[in-house]
Write a protein that holds these residues in place. Structure first.
Motif, PDB file in Angstrom:
ATOM      1  N   ARG A   1      -5.239   0.564   4.480  1.00 49.00           N
ATOM      2  CA  ARG A   1      -5.712  -0.654   3.833  1.00 49.00           C
ATOM      3  C   ARG A   1      -6.164  -1.661   4.883  1.00 49.00           C
ATOM      4  O   ARG A   1      -7.184  -2.329   4.729  1.00 49.00           O
ATOM      5  CB  ARG A   1      -4.600  -1.267   2.966  1.00 49.00           C
TER       6      ARG A   1
ATOM      7  N   SER B   1      -3.868   6.398   0.301  1.00 49.72           N
ATOM      8  CA  SER B   1      -4.265   5.533   1.407  1.00 49.72           C
ATOM      9  C   SER B   1      -3.754   6.115   2.722  1.00 49.72           C
ATOM     10  O   SER B   1      -4.462   6.122   3.728  1.00 49.72           O
ATOM     11  CB  SER B   1      -3.701   4.124   1.208  1.00 49.72           C
TER      12      SER B   1
ATOM     13  N   ASP C   1     -10.832   3.936   0.450  1.00 54.91           N
ATOM     14  CA  ASP C   1     -10.309   3.458   1.739  1.00 54.91           C
ATOM     15  C   ASP C   1     -11.162   3.977   2.883  1.00 54.91           C
ATOM     16  O   ASP C   1     -11.509   3.243   3.799  1.00 54.91           O
ATOM     17  CB  ASP C   1      -8.853   3.934   1.927  1.00 54.91           C
TER      18      ASP C   1
ATOM     19  N   ASP D   1      -0.533  -3.595  -0.875  1.00 53.82           N
ATOM     20  CA  ASP D   1      -1.296  -4.821  -0.662  1.00 53.82           C
ATOM     21  C   ASP D   1      -0.509  -6.012  -1.203  1.00 53.82           C
ATOM     22  O   ASP D   1       0.232  -5.886  -2.172  1.00 53.82           O
ATOM     23  CB  ASP D   1      -2.616  -4.787  -1.452  1.00 53.82           C
TER      24      ASP D   1
END
Lengths: 1505, 280
Positions: free
Chosen positions: A1406, A907, A15, A1375
């Motif tokens: 993300r 993330s 990321d 996601d």
């Protein structure tokens, strides 16, 4: 910097790198991948773990902006957030990652076997190893633990462990090579060495040391049985001539070393034979002369000038001959007599001369009467040869002395036919310097040993020996100077009868050839004075080594000093500093008894004494000089070698070094330190599984059929030790009944937390085991089933109902083994309350997660605080921040959790870590510049084929030159070549050059697998100016040479066919265009609750503009109804803070009362229309990313009379009451709470996750306000997972009562006479209980917001329960499958505040990977529609898993290039063949099939093969 | 080496052979056992079940004597040992600092004999290895448990006795019942339970392939040794498993001449077994 290369660390690194930062990824092992790589499948989808993780491995490994630091640890962090200076320690890997291609040849030749870490000790690996086949970096490593004690004990540093392992493998030539590198005299040392190695062998702690000397001898027996092939003489590197005086072990060793270095060498030897004492001092029955001759010859044949019968009479003569350096290694050949009367009698002999004469006569050199050459006594051995046999035969011999030489003299006398042989010595039996075995063998041969005697005189009877007068010794000792202190018993004089006396009381060097004028200093002990480090004598250029400097010593000492003096002479001649510089040494491996006990328990080590060799019978021995010991047979040697404990792990046998064709092996690597500067740090070091051996009651390590869950995971894995066949260790049989014991190392006194994943992984393992073998009957013994995650409860229900997994609610206190069957007995209480004993074939311990010792070290080094259990200390409102600013945490180090939560946290941590660095985004990243692409579309295909040998992997099976020639013969192939390693760096340059020189426009590599190597070669041809799609690969290794290892011809034929198919395809491949599209650097967040606000704020802090859309009139969502967290944090205060941050942020636009009316576009370029209240005006927003944070809410229950009485509340209502009017609690006498109201039922088959914690929180609040109040919680399973467990314990301690009810017999609630009543059946007491509570609190389900319309507008999927469905349950938790759209918070599934916070940050991270880019590349392998052929049948619209195809205005299907994922499903389904998938067109596939079928018809015709 | 020795009542009565073998072995190992002068009952049998204060006072007095002697105290009986350890941890009544803090250690005889130094000595003095003798080691309930009292590390799977037996050359077979209860404390009140518990131990020992059981507690020994005839009669099986004190086997292996005298006191005679192994 990211520390820890597991799935969390990789995600964080990716990321960060994808959003414009340079990342250092520090991993302490040899490969990234962490625990997840070890798992077989993942719950609740049963996806293959390795399949899901390996694309991430490859992406991380190849990323331009991720610098992997393997085998590394963080030692220190200075500085502060934004500017840290990190000290990283790199442990030596012994293989250069940049050179290693992962070809595995080092492991193939490595003889060391050690338990495999990756397979949790259930399989074996070599010391040169790759952690697992898919490991990234794709490079081997060598494991060293230290120096084995055998090597440490040996003066020559003999790598015994190495050659022993090679013996076990039957590789005697290799073993001989290893031995000879340290010691040129293995045949000799295998027989007469004092083998100190054996004294220090760690095996002494178990049973008996390895029989190292005999093993060494065995190797020489094997190798010397082969005919002798002289080595090629070595080339000369240097001109300086070196003279060596004395051809004994020391001189010969030095001669060999110096000759190998390239010096011209001359050896002067006084005797007619080389070998020194070995040849003329050790009797033949101990050391056959053939052995000595062979080993000497091997050295001389290297090209050494050996001058026999050449005593040096004067050192200066040698120097005058032009030698630049001289090594004096004349040994100690002068025997000594005691200064007592009678030593001049003719029957008084001296040890050295006696033995020498016997040897020379045995050699056929006969007595010659000539006197010694005048002027000197070089080497001290120039006395005439006399045959001692005449003196000895039929006489009574007495040997004076107690050392090995004395024994040699005595036993030689026996063999010469003496009538009787006795020995007498000064020392007592215990102090005799001779080896006890030798003494024993001597006595067996009839020799009497008189100990503790001092000798007065030799009796003279007519000038003949008539006995020795001796006295008894009461005390003797040599002082440090070597002087003897002696006390004798008065009046103990007696005569030892004899006719011949042999003195064997020591020997010294003959130094007559060194007159004082020679300038070479001599000591008082008659040795040459040298510097012990350099062996330099006092005269420049003169060196001395061996016995001449030390007095009589062992062969190994002579060899060792030979090596060292040669090295010193080399330094001297090269003008270097004479003192040697020693490289840092590894520690000596001293095993402990405990460790060995454990290895015995685990079956790794078996107790077995050494294999004895019976000496030849005495009767045969006495009359002959034949060798006494017959040595090991091959079978015995291998068995003995297998006893080695491989203490050092790598033995430095150097097999890998010689094998590696890329010079990647470097055994001299040392630890290094490096300092790097970073802005922020993410810690994700992961965990260890609990060492269940500590819970001895379960018998792990003691009972073979008790495994821990990770071991069982490896058993289930197709790549595991049993290739995925479920077998139990004791007998490799299928275990039919398997018991899983939950909470081993969790929820106990030492680990008062829940490990959060074990209920689910046990369920998964049970299901998978059952899928492997239907007969398996799994039983899971548990306390609570904690199936609290998304999709977990239905997984659990499926396990029970579909798979028949049996669940028994009982904590198991011990496991008992049946000694015969090795089955295991478990005692438990069943549902009916009966005590049951049940037999199982296998027990699997569901071991918990514990922070590893190295993690604690890491925390100390980086300076962050840990909690009481050793997890990183974090705050429930800032779950990713550690106690040190600028350092963040993710994964299990923050608390036990499963993979998706780890990935989300990773993330999230990346977002937090980059937030403080957002200003420098993009400043340090590397971008690759490529040459312009050549247009080859109109050209005739010109194909280049590169066939790989992959060392021996392909080359050893497939006839590579044949395949290359075959390829060259195929149409359009204009160039073909073969390479040792096609993937090595230099070959990439060769490929580029070939493209240039031969004008190639297609490139084929025939080698391993596109899975690992296609991107590399694509990169190479792109650098050569070719479109990356003009590449094709033929897999002739994984799918050919590896699987057809034993059918070489067939494999070659198959390789040819594969290449032919690749060529057929390559003719048709076309360059593909990739388009670039701009990115709108703005984000849209839908939902203004905790998650939405956090996401909006995060994106804004990263520097991007954000639109925040909330359907209600104010921000806050569910947070408005919460007041405290379980840890006691003020939620309302936090809400106010968050709201003010959001509303005043210059980059955030908030729309309340807003509804989304339209949504279009694709990643980077979305358009959204809004209706904004109260006046309902329309807004159109353009944005690059979209975050869904639509949240959820508490169900209004329909059961338990909710709504009928104001005393019946939900938990949120109770929380508000308690927070706003705490006084009311004072009146409460009894409160009953019911869990799972509206959850885990048919309508909502999911767990609402938060209600157990909410109930415990409210119960604790009541207890704190009014300790007298009775609080009863009626539950099905208390799902206080992970660190929540401690609050569950706290509640029990505070007196909250927890009573379980069963789903089938729910509590009943009614109101009688105005009084609330609750009755419930308790399954433990098996009775109904009833309560009259003041309040009944319902823990109502959490339900998702109504998002049906929104979902269809955004074309994103939802679960059956109405929550949004992420792209991948494990690795892409925030996601959507459609790029550029993300989800977080309760929109995903019910979750706690800290979990929502982590997920919201994850969504930010993300999103940043898109927003950080100025452009995105689209196209390449995508589907394209031929509008002419499209019938608008909607097939593609229906089958596309990403909802990409649409029917456009022209009435035909249209596929947006930017959205297509290239999966090819539409192309395969399209009935009109209107869709084709680029790079995988029908023509290409057909062409491949055509040649394949041609091939087949060839086979049928018998032409091929 | 000198140590204090607290034999307890059993070793002066029913377990005389345990006492004798302990003294014999100690002498050979050059260990001087100094019996505590004027020792009294440890309170294990009835006092600790009926009067907590009395139970503690009984041990306290013994401990005081031991402290006066100023040497580590070695206790052969597991029940006595447990009482001493419990009191030694916290001498609540006398408000004295716990005995263990006053530099004397309370050691079970097994703990003492399996120390590295004595093991080495035993190894050196071993004359007649117990080769071929298959035994299971039985530690019972009080020797290592509860770990809070005994401080034992391997309380679920103790190994000291197994290591001693291996050292003596016997084959010590691993089994799962090392610390199961034999019912020793219920010998008088609930013989039905005792019979069930002991029979299970016989069965499991036989299943494991043992020819004898080795113990380090006089209660276990008498319980396991004396019930075989009775249980055999009831169960219709023939149990004939000699039950040795570990000290007897050390003495036997070191060639002590009295070994046979000790064995004569056993209910189940080991004579046949030892003869078959060539050990008598």
């Amino acid at each position: 910097m990211v520390v820890g290369g597991g799935v969390g660390g990789m995600q964080a690194a990716l990321d960060l790198a994808n959003s414009g930062f340079k990342v250092y990824l520090v991993e302490e092992t040899t490969a990234i991948g962490g625990r997840m790589a070890q798992l077989d499948k993942t719950f609740p989808t049963n996806d293959c773990s390795m399949c899901t993780i390996s694309p991430k491995l490859v992406e991380t490994g190849r990323h331009l902006n991720i610098q992997l630091m393997m085998d590394s640890e963080v030692m220190k962090v200075d500085g502060q957030a934004g500017n840290f200076k990190v000290t990283v320690r790199h442990k030596p890997r012994y293989i250069d990652i940049s050179k290693c291609t992962g070809c595995s040849e080092c492991a193939q030749v490595c003889p060391i076997i050690t338990p495999s870490r990756f397979d949790e000790g259930m399989a074996q690996q070599r010391a040169a190893y790759k952690l697992y086949p898919q490991a990234v970096p794709n490079a081997y490593a060598i494991e060293k633990r230290g120096i084995p004690p055998c090597r440490d004990a040996c003066p020559t540093g003999q790598r015994a462990q190495g050659y022993i392992a090679l013996i076990r493998e039957g590789r005697y030539e290799d073993a001989m090579r290893v031995i000879k590198e340290d010691n040129p005299f293995p045949g000799i040392c295998g027989r007469i060495c004092n083998h100190r190695c054996e004294d220090d062998c760690n095996r002494n702690l178990v049973d008996q040391p390895l029989s190292i000397a005999n093993l060494k001898r065995f190797v020489t027996d094997q190798v010397y049985n082969q005919p002798y092939i002289p080595p090629d003489p070595l080339p000369y590197q240097f001109g300086e001539k070196v003279a060596i005086i004395g051809a004994g072990p020391c001189g010969l060793t030095a001669a060999k070393d110096l000759r190998k270095l390239g010096y011209p060498i001359t050896i002067f030897e006084a005797l007619p034979v080389a070998g020194g004492m070995l040849r003329v001092g050790v009797p033949d029955y101990r050391l056959p002369p053939l052995i000595v001759d062979r080993e000497v010859r091997e050295i001389i044949d290297l090209g050494i000038d050996l001058r026999l019968n050449s005593p040096v009479n004067n050192l200066d003569d040698v120097m005058k001959e032009g030698f630049k350096a001289v090594l004096i290694a004349v040994g100690a050949h002068e025997g000594r007599k005691l200064p007592i009367p009678g030593t001049d009698l003719p029957e008084v002999l001296i040890n050295t001369k006696f033995l020498r004469d016997v040897s020379l006569i045995n050699l056929g050199i006969h007595p010659h009467p000539s006197p010694p050459p005048s002027g000197g006594n070089g080497g001290g051995v120039q006395s005439p040869i006399q045959d001692p046999k005449a003196d000895i035969q039929n006489r009574h011999v007495l040997v004076l002395g107690g050392g090995n030489v004395a024994i040699d003299c005595a036993r030689t006398a026996v063999r010469l036919g003496a009538a009787k042989v006795d020995m007498a010595c000064l020392e007592s039996r215990e102090k005799m310097p001779a080896h006890p075995d030798e003494v024993k063998e001597a006595e067996e041969e009839g020799i009497t040993v008189y100990t503790s005697r001092s000798f007065k005189r030799i009796l003279d009877k007519n000038r003949h020996v008539a006995g020795v007068e001796a006295v008894k010794v009461t005390f003797m000792e040599f002082d440090p100077e070597g002087r003897l202190n002696l006390e004798t018993e008065e009046g103990s004089e007696h005569v030892l009868p004899c006719e011949v006396v042999i003195f064997a009381i020591g020997q010294r060097a003959g130094l007559a050839f060194i007159p004082e004028s020679a300038g070479v200093g001599v000591t008082r002990m008659s040795t040459i004075a040298v510097n012990p480090n350099t062996f330099a004598a006092t005269r420049p250029g003169v060196f001395a080594a061996g016995d001449v400097t030390t007095g009589t010593s062992y062969v190994v000492e002579a060899v060792a000093s030979g090596h060292k003096s040669a090295a010193s002479i080399h330094r001297y001649l090269r003008g270097e500093e004479l003192e040697p510089t020693l490289p840092p040494e590894l520690p000596v491996v001293k095993l402990t008894k405990e460790e060995l006990q454990e290895r015995i328990a685990s079956g790794d080590v078996r107790v077995a004494p050494r294999l004895r060799i019976e000496p030849r019978p005495v009767s045969q021995r006495k009359s002959s000089f034949a060798e006494v010991s017959p040595g090991y047979t091959e079978e015995e040697a291998k068995a003995e070698a297998a006893r080695c404990l491989a203490c050092g792990i790598c033995s430095e046998c150097l097999c890998c070094y010689y094998k590696c064709g890329l010079s990647a092996i470097n055994h001299n690597m040392v630890e290094t330190q490096e300092e790097v500067q970073v802005g922020s740090i993410i810690l994700s070091p992961g965990y260890e599984v609990y060492n269940a051996r500590l819970s001895q009651e379960y018998g792990l390590g003691r009972y073979p059929n008790v495994l821990n869950a990770l071991q069982f995971e490896r058993i289930l894995s197709a790549s595991g030790p049993t290739m995925g066949h479920v077998k139990r260790p004791s007998d490799s049989q299928l275990p039919r009944k398997i018991a899983f014991l939950q909470c081993v190392g969790s929820r106990d006194q030492n680990h008062p937390y829940c490990s959060a994943v074990c209920c689910m992984y046990a369920t998964k393992e049970a299901i998978i085991a059952k899928e492997h073998e239907k007969e398996i009957q799994p039983t899971i013994f548990f306390i609570d089933i904690r199936a609290y995650g998304k999709g977990f409860d239905s997984y659990y229900e499926r396990a029970k109902k579909e798979y028949g997994v049996r669940y028994v609610r009982c904590a198991i206190s011990r496991v008992v083994e049946d000694p015969q069957t090795k089955n295991l007995w478990i005692t438990y209480i069943d549902d009916a309350g009966e005590i049951k004993e049940e037999e199982f074939d296998l027990v699997v311990l569901s071991v918990g997660m514990v922070p590893s010792a190295s993690t604690k070290e890491l925390a100390k080094n980086v300076g962050i605080e840990l909690d009481a259990y050793g997890f990183a200390k974090t705050d429930s409102l800032a779950p990713l921040a550690t106690s040190r600013s600028g350092m963040f945490v993710c994964g299990v180090f923050q608390g036990p959790k499963d993979i998706p939560e780890t990935v989300a946290q990773a993330s999230g941590a990346a977002a937090a870590a980059s937030e403080i660095l957002s200003e420098v985004r993009g400043t340090m990243v590397a971008r690759k510049e490529y040459p312009e692409e050549k247009d080859v579309r109109e050209e005739e295909p010109r194909i280049g084929v590169f066939v790989c040998r992959c060392g021996n992997n392909i080359g050893g099976v497939v006839n590579v030159p044949g395949v290359k020639d075959y390829a060259a013969s195929l149409g359009n192939v204009v160039y073909a070549e073969e390479n040792l390693y096609t993937c090595s760096q230099d070959t990439q340059e060769k490929i580029k050059k070939a493209v240039e020189e031969h004008k190639l426009n297609r490139v084929i590599v025939a080698s391993c697998s596109p899975r690992t190597h296609e991107p590399l070669f694509q990169e190479t041809i792109r650098e050569a100016g070719l479109n990356r799609y003009l590449f094709e690969m033929a897999n002739i290794r994984d799918q050919c040479s590896w699987v057809h290892m034993h059918e070489k011809e067939m494999a070659t034929s198959k390789a040819r066919d594969l290449v032919r198919m690749a060529v057929a395809n390559a003719r048709l491949i076309r360059p593909l265009e990739e388009l670039t599209k701009g990115v709108t650097k703005k984000g849209l967040v839908i939902g203004g609750g905790l998650s939405g606000m956090t996401a909006a704020l995060g994106l804004a802090e990263q520097g991007f503009e954000v639109f925040l859309v909330e359907k209600e009139g104010e921000l806050g969502g569910n947070l408005r109804h919460l007041y405290t967290t379980l840890e006691g944090k003020d939620v309302q205060e936090y809400l106010e803070y968050l709201k003010s941050q959001v509303t005043k942020h210059p980059r955030i636009q908030v729309f309340t009362n807003a509804v989304i009316t339209d949504f279009s576009g694709y990643v980077g370029n979305f358009k959204t229309s809004l209706m904004v209240g109260p006046r309902m005006f329309t807004r159109e927003l353009e944005h690059g990313v979209t975050v869904l944070a639509t949240g959820g809410e508490e169900l209004k229950p329909k059961e338990y009379l909710y709504g009928a009485d104001k005393r019946i509340l939900t938990q949120l209502e109770l929380e508000r009451n308690l927070a706003t009017d705490g006084k009311k609690a004072d009146e409460l006498k009894e409160v009953v709470m019911i869990q799972c109201v509206g959850s885990r039922n048919e309508e909502r088959p999911y767990c609402s996750r938060v209600c157990c914690a909410e109930a415990v929180k409210n119960a604790l609040t009541i207890k704190s306000l009014n300790p007298e109040a009775r609080v009863v919680i009626l539950y099905r399973d208390m799902r206080m997972y992970s660190l929540l467990e401690e609050h569950y314990a706290r509640a029990r301690k505070a007196g909250v009562r927890f009573l379980r009810y069963e789903e089938e017999r729910k509590p009943e609630v009614f109101i009688r006479d105005g009084q609330l009543r609750v009755t419930v059946y308790n399954p433990v007491l098996r009775e109904n209980l009833s309560y009259h509570p003041d309040l009944l609190v319902l823990s109502a389900a959490t339900i998702p917001a109504d998002t049906a319309e929104l979902a269809s507008m955004l074309k994103v999927p939802r679960t059956a329960d109405g929550f949004f469905l992420e792209a991948h349950m494990k690795l892409r938790p925030v996601d959507f499958a459609s790029e550029g759209i993300y989800l977080c918070g309760m929109a995903h599934s019910p979750k706690m505040i800290d979990e929502s916070l982590s997920q919201a940050s994850a969504a930010v991270s993300r999103a940043c990977t898109i927003l950080a880019k100025d452009q995105i590349q689209v196209g390449g392998v995508v589907s394209v529609v031929d509008p002419e052929k499209c019938a608008a049948c909607l097939t593609c619209v229906r089958v596309c898993p990403y909802n990409v195809p649409v029917i456009n205005k022209e009435g035909v299907a249209e596929i947006e290039v930017a959205m297509c994922q290239g999966c090819g499903i539409c192309a395969s389904e399209c009935p009109g063949k209107a869709i084709k998938l680029q790079h995988f067109t029908d023509e290409q596939i057909m062409a491949k099939c055509d040649v394949l079928l041609e091939v087949l018809s060839d086979v049928l015709k018998g032409e091929a093969v | 080496m000198k140590v204090s020795y607290y034999p307890g009542c059993a070793l002066h009565g029913t377990a005389l052979e345990y006492d004798e073998s302990t003294r014999a072995v100690s002498q050979m190992l050059e260990v001087e056992l100094c019996e505590l002068p004027d020792w009294n009952c440890c309170g294990a049998s009835s006092a600790h079940a009926t009067d907590e204060s009395l139970a503690e006072k009984l041990v306290s007095r013994n401990l005081k004597i031991a402290q006066e002697q100023g040497m580590d105290v070695v206790i052969p009986c597991a029940a006595c040992y447990s009482r001493f350890k419990a009191a030694g941890k916290e001498d609540r009544l006398s408000h004295q600092p716990p005995a263990e803090k006053q530099d004397i250690h309370i050691l079970s005889l097994l703990e003492f004999m399996s120390s590295a130094a004595l093991m080495d000595k035993i190894k050196a003095l071993k004359k007649r290895p117990l080769s071929g003798l298959k035994v299971v080691c039985y530690y019972g309930c009080l020797l290592v448990r509860p770990p809070k009292v005994t401080g034992a590390k391997n309380y679920e799977n103790p190994e000291e006795m197994d290591r001693l037996m291996t050292l003596l050359g016997a084959e010590s077979i691993p089994w799962s019942y090392k610390t199961d209860c034999c019912g020793g404390s219920l010998v008088i009140s609930r013989t039905d339970i005792v019979r069930r518990l002991t029979q299970k131990l016989y069965d499991k020992a036989l299943q494991a392939g043992a020819e004898a059981i080795v113990v380090a507690c006089p209660l276990c020994q008498s319980n396991l040794d004396s019930r075989q005839e009775e249980i055999s009669r009831e169960a219709g099986k023939n149990y004939d498993l000699p039950v040795f004190y570990f000290t007897e086997l050390i003495g036997l292996a070191m060639g002590h001449r009295d070994a046979n005298k000790w064995f004569k006191r056993h209910f189940v005679s080991p004579a046949k077994l030892l003869a078959a192994k060539g050990l008598v």
